[in-house]
Design a protein around this motif. Structure first.
Motif, PDB file in Angstrom:
ATOM      1  N   GLY A 180      13.011  22.399  45.493  1.00 18.38           N
ATOM      2  CA  GLY A 180      12.036  21.691  46.302  1.00 18.38           C
ATOM      3  C   GLY A 180      12.081  20.196  46.063  1.00 18.38           C
ATOM      4  O   GLY A 180      12.684  19.718  45.106  1.00 18.38           O
ATOM      5  N   VAL A 181      11.416  19.458  46.949  1.00 12.42           N
ATOM      6  CA  VAL A 181      11.355  18.005  46.848  1.00 12.42           C
ATOM      7  C   VAL A 181      10.285  17.578  45.858  1.00 12.42           C
ATOM      8  O   VAL A 181      10.428  16.566  45.181  1.00 12.42           O
ATOM      9  CB  VAL A 181      11.071  17.379  48.243  1.00 12.42           C
ATOM     10  N   ALA A 182       9.223  18.354  45.747  1.00 11.05           N
ATOM     11  CA  ALA A 182       8.127  17.994  44.845  1.00 11.05           C
ATOM     12  C   ALA A 182       7.594  19.249  44.160  1.00 11.05           C
ATOM     13  O   ALA A 182       6.506  19.723  44.460  1.00 11.05           O
ATOM     14  CB  ALA A 182       7.017  17.287  45.608  1.00 11.05           C
ATOM     15  N   GLU A 183       8.379  19.774  43.221  1.00 14.83           N
ATOM     16  CA  GLU A 183       7.969  20.970  42.491  1.00 14.83           C
ATOM     17  C   GLU A 183       7.173  20.572  41.254  1.00 14.83           C
ATOM     18  O   GLU A 183       7.576  19.671  40.516  1.00 14.83           O
ATOM     19  CB  GLU A 183       9.190  21.779  42.057  1.00 14.83           C
ATOM     20  N   SER A 184       6.090  21.252  41.028  1.00 12.10           N
ATOM     21  CA  SER A 184       5.267  20.977  39.858  1.00 12.10           C
ATOM     22  C   SER A 184       5.974  21.471  38.596  1.00 12.10           C
ATOM     23  O   SER A 184       6.486  22.585  38.567  1.00 12.10           O
ATOM     24  CB  SER A 184       3.913  21.660  39.983  1.00 12.10           C
ATOM     25  N   ILE A 185       5.986  20.644  37.574  1.00 17.45           N
ATOM     26  CA  ILE A 185       6.610  21.034  36.308  1.00 17.45           C
ATOM     27  C   ILE A 185       5.839  22.185  35.666  1.00 17.45           C
ATOM     28  O   ILE A 185       6.398  22.948  34.884  1.00 17.45           O
ATOM     29  CB  ILE A 185       6.734  19.833  35.356  1.00 17.45           C
ATOM     30  N   LYS A 186       4.573  22.343  36.043  1.00 20.95           N
ATOM     31  CA  LYS A 186       3.753  23.428  35.499  1.00 20.95           C
ATOM     32  C   LYS A 186       4.357  24.794  35.808  1.00 20.95           C
ATOM     33  O   LYS A 186       4.158  25.748  35.081  1.00 20.95           O
ATOM     34  CB  LYS A 186       2.335  23.361  36.046  1.00 20.95           C
TER      35      LYS A 186
END
Length: 130
Positions: free
Chosen positions: A119-125
């Motif tokens: 993804g372009v903006a995947e959460s590190i969580k």
């Protein structure tokens, strides 16, 4: 890698006018952060292999541009953005490839159809095990 200058051989999204950057590894621990500084702007990068399973094909054009050979010392980093104090997002669809042998780099923009798990903006969580 400590405070090395890299020639940008292909534009970095949002930093199209930057031709050279100074790269310095901030932390070689769990995430291996890299800081790129050029033209009064700073871009923070993370080693994606420390976060998740990650592989992609470096296009032949980029390999040629960076003079990448099978024996080349190549590193890959992904841009991360910190929002607020607790949220970090990583762009896995536009990795930055560094050839440490000749201090050149380029950004590879991957097609989401070919890499549907990135993804372009995947959460590190999503990748931190509690």
């Amino acid at each position: 890698m400590k405070g090395e200058r890299f020639l940008v051989k292909s534009p970095i999204l949002g930093f199209e006018d930057v031709n050279e950057v100074d790269c310095a590894e901030v932390d070689d621990g769990a995430l291996a952060f890299l800081s790129m500084i050029g033209k009064d702007a700073e871009l923070l990068l993370v080693n994606p292999y420390k976060v998740r399973e990650y592989s992609f094909e470096v296009p032949v054009g980029i390999q040629t541009l960076l003079d990448i050979k099978p024996s080349s010392n190549v590193k890959v980093f992904c841009v991360f953005i910190r929002e607020k104090q607790t949220e970090i997002f990583i762009n896995f669809l536009a990795p930055i490839v560094l050839n440490c042998d000749n201090n050149t780099l380029a950004q590879v923009v991957l097609d989401s159809k070919d890499y549907p798990n990135f993804g372009v903006a995947e959460s590190i969580k999503s990748y931190i095990k509690e």
